[in-house]
Design a protein around this motif. Structure first.
Motif, PDB file in Angstrom:
ATOM      1  N   PRO A  37      65.144  13.600  68.607  1.00  0.00           N
ATOM      2  CA  PRO A  37      64.807  12.859  67.369  1.00  0.00           C
ATOM      3  C   PRO A  37      65.914  11.876  66.973  1.00  0.00           C
ATOM      4  N   CYS A  38      65.510  10.890  66.228  1.00  0.00           N
ATOM      5  CA  CYS A  38      66.451   9.898  65.686  1.00  0.00           C
ATOM      6  C   CYS A  38      67.375  10.584  64.681  1.00  0.00           C
ATOM      7  N   SER A  39      68.677  10.316  64.808  1.00  0.00           N
ATOM      8  CA  SER A  39      69.669  10.957  63.930  1.00  0.00           C
ATOM      9  C   SER A  39      69.574  10.464  62.500  1.00  0.00           C
ATOM     10  N   TYR A  40      68.952   9.276  62.261  1.00  0.00           N
ATOM     11  CA  TYR A  40      68.918   8.659  60.926  1.00  0.00           C
ATOM     12  C   TYR A  40      67.590   8.845  60.227  1.00  0.00           C
ATOM     13  N   CYS A  41      66.563   9.257  60.909  1.00  0.00           N
ATOM     14  CA  CYS A  41      65.262   9.504  60.278  1.00  0.00           C
ATOM     15  C   CYS A  41      65.248  10.943  59.783  1.00  0.00           C
ATOM     16  N   VAL A  42      65.678  11.101  58.497  1.00  0.00           N
ATOM     17  CA  VAL A  42      65.821  12.441  57.964  1.00  0.00           C
ATOM     18  C   VAL A  42      64.522  12.947  57.345  1.00  0.00           C
ATOM     19  N   GLN A  43      63.639  12.036  56.939  1.00  0.00           N
ATOM     20  CA  GLN A  43      62.397  12.447  56.300  1.00  0.00           C
ATOM     21  C   GLN A  43      61.399  13.007  57.305  1.00  0.00           C
ATOM     22  N   MET A  55      69.001   6.953  68.183  1.00  0.00           N
ATOM     23  CA  MET A  55      68.294   6.039  67.263  1.00  0.00           C
ATOM     24  C   MET A  55      66.910   5.718  67.770  1.00  0.00           C
ATOM     25  N   CYS A  56      65.991   5.560  66.776  1.00  0.00           N
ATOM     26  CA  CYS A  56      64.640   5.112  67.094  1.00  0.00           C
ATOM     27  C   CYS A  56      64.659   3.587  67.206  1.00  0.00           C
ATOM     28  N   GLU A  57      63.512   2.995  67.436  1.00  0.00           N
ATOM     29  CA  GLU A  57      63.437   1.537  67.607  1.00  0.00           C
ATOM     30  C   GLU A  57      63.916   0.813  66.354  1.00  0.00           C
ATOM     31  N   GLU A  58      63.550   1.296  65.157  1.00  0.00           N
ATOM     32  CA  GLU A  58      63.906   0.618  63.906  1.00  0.00           C
ATOM     33  C   GLU A  58      65.414   0.658  63.670  1.00  0.00           C
ATOM     34  N   HIS A  59      66.019   1.825  63.802  1.00  0.00           N
ATOM     35  CA  HIS A  59      67.450   1.928  63.545  1.00  0.00           C
ATOM     36  C   HIS A  59      68.275   1.276  64.645  1.00  0.00           C
ATOM     37  N   LEU A  60      67.706   1.147  65.843  1.00  0.00           N
ATOM     38  CA  LEU A  60      68.421   0.495  66.942  1.00  0.00           C
ATOM     39  C   LEU A  60      68.604  -0.996  66.668  1.00  0.00           C
ATOM     40  N   LYS A  61      67.658  -1.575  65.923  1.00  0.00           N
ATOM     41  CA  LYS A  61      67.743  -3.010  65.599  1.00  0.00           C
ATOM     42  C   LYS A  61      68.974  -3.305  64.747  1.00  0.00           C
ATOM     43  N   ALA A  62      69.345  -2.361  63.884  1.00  0.00           N
ATOM     44  CA  ALA A  62      70.497  -2.574  62.994  1.00  0.00           C
ATOM     45  C   ALA A  62      71.802  -2.050  63.574  1.00  0.00           C
ATOM     46  N   HIS A  63      71.763  -1.571  64.794  1.00  0.00           N
ATOM     47  CA  HIS A  63      72.950  -0.977  65.396  1.00  0.00           C
ATOM     48  C   HIS A  63      73.902  -2.059  65.895  1.00  0.00           C
ATOM     49  N   SER A  64      75.191  -1.752  65.915  1.00  0.00           N
ATOM     50  CA  SER A  64      76.218  -2.699  66.339  1.00  0.00           C
ATOM     51  C   SER A  64      76.003  -3.114  67.787  1.00  0.00           C
ATOM     52  N   LYS A  65      76.252  -4.383  68.034  1.00  0.00           N
ATOM     53  CA  LYS A  65      76.113  -4.926  69.389  1.00  0.00           C
ATOM     54  C   LYS A  65      77.461  -4.980  70.123  1.00  0.00           C
ATOM     55  N   SER A  66      78.475  -4.377  69.572  1.00  0.00           N
ATOM     56  CA  SER A  66      79.804  -4.389  70.175  1.00  0.00           C
ATOM     57  C   SER A  66      79.782  -3.635  71.518  1.00  0.00           C
ATOM     58  N   THR A  67      80.659  -4.114  72.432  1.00  0.00           N
ATOM     59  CA  THR A  67      80.676  -3.522  73.783  1.00  0.00           C
ATOM     60  C   THR A  67      81.140  -2.075  73.788  1.00  0.00           C
ATOM     61  N   GLU A  68      81.895  -1.710  72.741  1.00  0.00           N
ATOM     62  CA  GLU A  68      82.357  -0.333  72.738  1.00  0.00           C
ATOM     63  C   GLU A  68      81.252   0.654  72.376  1.00  0.00           C
TER      64      GLU A  68
END
Length: 451
Positions: free
Chosen positions: A14-20, A36-49
Motif C-alpha cells: 500500500p501507499c505510505s501516504y494514503c492513510v484513509q 507511493m501510489c500514482e497520485e503521490h508519485l507525481k509530487a515526489h522529488s525528482k532529485s537523483t538521490e
C-alpha cells in the motif's frame, strides 16, 4: 465488472501516504523509505538521490548495513554489494568495483553461460540416458532370447527322456504281460484239475458208505484210476513254477543304450538351440614355477604341500611364495577347467599374468593381492580377491570342486561350484597380457586338476 483478486490484494504494497484507504503503491523511494501510489508519485522529488524501485517492503536489504546508504556498487574482488562509503572509507577501499547495473548485467551474462553449459551437459546426459535405456532394452531382449533357448533345449531333452522312459516302461509291461499269460494259463489248468479231483474224491468216498461187497469190489478199478490220476497231478505240480521277478537286465540294457544315445545327442541339441560347446582345457602344472615346498605329480595334474624342500633348481620363473602356475598360456578365446579342492582345508585358485612378481613373498606376488591376478579363495570364508580387494561369496554347501571359465576376448572370468553346479562369481576385466591358471598351496593341502 471485474472483481479484484483477494490474493493479489493481500500481496500488494500500500501507499505510505494514503492513510484513509489502502491504495496500492506503484514505486518505492529508497531515500524516503516510502512507497507511493500514482497520485503521490507525481509530487515526489525528482532529485537523483531519490532512487525509485518497484514497490518493496525490504528497503533495509537494499541499503548498506554499515553506512545505512543505498547499495550502488558490487566489489569485483569480494563479490559483495556495497555503498559509496564502503568504496571510499570502508573495507572495500581501493578495490575494483562495478556499478550495480553493470555487475547485474555481467552476472546475468555469466548465468547465461552457466545455463548454456548446463544445457549442453543436460543434452549429453540425455543422450547417454537414451543409450543406456536402449542398452537396457537390448539386455532384456537378449535375456528373454537366451531364456527361451534354454527352455527349448530342456524341452528337447525332456522329449527324448520321455521317449526313453516310455521304452523302458514298455519293456517292463511286456514282461508283466508275458509272465501273467503263463500264470493265468496254469491257474486255469489247476482250477480245472481241482474240479476233476473233487469229483473223484466224492466218488471214492461214496464207495466207503456201500455195504455190498460186489459193488465195492467192482468199483476198485475206478479207485485205482483215481489213485493213478492223483499221482499224475502230483507229479505235474513239480513243474508248476513261474518266476515272479522282472528281468532287470533287459530294462538296464534299454536304459544304458538310450542314455548313451541321449548323451551323444546333447551336443547336437545344444547346437540346434545355438549354444556353443565349451570343451575342457587340458591344463598342466609348471614345475619351473612351483615353490620349493610344492610337490608336483608325475602327470603334472596335482600339487601338494610338503614339509621339506624339493630342492628344485633355481629358475627365473620360480615363486618365493607357495604358488604354482600352469604351463598353458591363455591369451585368446574361451577356456574351461575344473579343480578338485576336496583335499585342501584352505585354497586359492584363479589366474595371473605371466609378468606377476615371482621373487618377492609379498602382495606383489600373492595371487589375488595385486592388479595382475584374479582369484576365488576359501580360508575363513568363501570369497574373491583382485588387487587386494575381497568380496564375500555366499554358499550353502561345502565346495569340493571348482569350475573356472575364462572368456579372454570378452573379458569374463567366472567361477562355479560343481555338484551341484552353481555360479559363484564373475570378474569383468580388459585383459592386456597372456594369463596362466594360478594356485596357492597351503600347508597339509592338495589340489588336483580334473581331466
Amino acid at each position: 465488472m471485474e472483481q479484484p483478486d483477494p490474493a493479489k490484494r493481500e500481496t500488494e504494497i500500500p501507499c505510505s501516504y494514503c492513510v484513509q484507504s489502502k491504495v496500492p503503491a506503484t514505486k518505492t523511494c529508497l531515500h524516503c523509505e516510502a512507497s507511493m501510489c500514482e497520485e503521490h508519485l507525481k509530487a515526489h522529488s525528482k532529485s537523483t538521490e531519490h532512487v525509485l524501485v518497484e514497490p518493496t517492503t525490504s528497503i533495509k536489504d537494499m541499503k548498506c548495513s554499515i553506512h545505512d546508504k543505498l547499495i550502488e556498487f558490487c566489489c569485483s574482488e569480494d563479490g559483495a554489494c556495497i555503498c559509496v562509503s564502503c568504496c571510499i572509507v570502508g573495507e572495500h577501499r581501493g578495490h575494483k568495483v562495478d556499478p550495480l547495473k553493470d555487475a547485474f548485467e555481467k552476472r546475468m551474462a555469466s548465468l547465461q553461460d552457466v545455463i548454456d553449459k548446463l544445457t549442453a551437459e543436460s543434452q549429453e546426459n540425455e543422450k547417454k540416458l537414451e543409450r543406456l535405456q536402449t542398452k537396457q532394452q537390448e539386455v532384456h531382449q537378449a535375456v528373454a532370447g537366451v531364456t527361451e533357448r534354454v527352455a527349448a533345449l530342456f524341452r528337447d531333452m525332456t522329449e527324448q527322456l520321455n521317449v526313453l522312459q516310455t521304452s523302458a516302461t514298455s519293456e517292463v509291461s511286456r514282461q508283466e504281460q508275458q509272465a501273467l499269460f503263463r500264470v493265468n494259463g496254469l491257474i486255469q489248468q489247476l482250477e480245472k484239475k481241482k474240479v476233476e479231483l473233487s469229483k473223484k474224491i466224492s466218488s471214492i468216498q461214496g464207495l466207503r458208505n456201500v455195504t455190498d461187497p460186489l459193488t465195492v469190489l467192482r468199483g476198485t478199478s475206478t479207485e485205482e484210476r483215481g489213485r493213478r490220476d492223483s499221482r499224475k497231478i502230483s507229479d505235474g505240480d513239480s513243474s508248476v513254477h513261474v518266476d515272479g521277478s522282472v528281468d532287470e537286465g533287459s530294462v538296464s540294457l534299454i536304459l544304458h543304450m538310450g542314455l548313451l544315445s541321449f548323451a551323444e545327442s546333447l551336443l547336437d541339441l545344444m547346437a540346434i538351440r545355438q549354444f556353443s560347446d565349451v570343451k575342457k582345457t587340458d591344463l598342466r602344472l609348471d614345475v619351473n614355477t612351483a615353490h620349493g615346498k610344492i610337490v608336483i605329480s608325475s602327470d603334472l595334474k596335482s600339487a601338494s604341500h610338503s614339509a621339506t624342500s624339493q630342492k628344485y633348481p633355481e629358475t627365473p620363473e620360480r615363486f618365493k611364495s607357495c604358488q604354482v602356475l600352469s604351463t598353458n598360456l591363455l591369451s585368446s578365446g574361451q577356456h574351461y577347467w575344473e579343480v578338485d579342492v576336496s583335499g585342501a582345508k584352505k585354497w586359492i585358485v584363479g589366474v595371473a599374468y605371466r609378468s606377476i612378481e615371482r621373487k618377492i613373498a609379498g602382495n606383489e606376488s600373492f595371487i589375488g593381492y595385486n592388479s595382475k591376478s584374479w582369484t576365488l579363495f576359501f580360508q575363513k570364508f568363501l570369497g574373491t580377491s583382485h588387487n587386494n580387494v575381497q568380496y564375500t561369496v555366499a554358499c550353502s554347501s561345502p565346495i569340493q570342486a571348482v569350475g573356472v571359465h575364462l572368456n579372454y576376448d570378452a573379458g569374463y572370468l567366472s567361477f562355479y561350484q560343481l555338484s551341484p553346479t552353481r555360479h559363484l562369481y564373475t570378474f569383468t576385466a580388459t585383459f592386456t597380457e597372456p594369463l596362466h591358471a594360478a594356485f596357492y598351496i597351503f600347508e597339509s593341502s592338495c589340489i588336483k586338476l580334473k581331466s
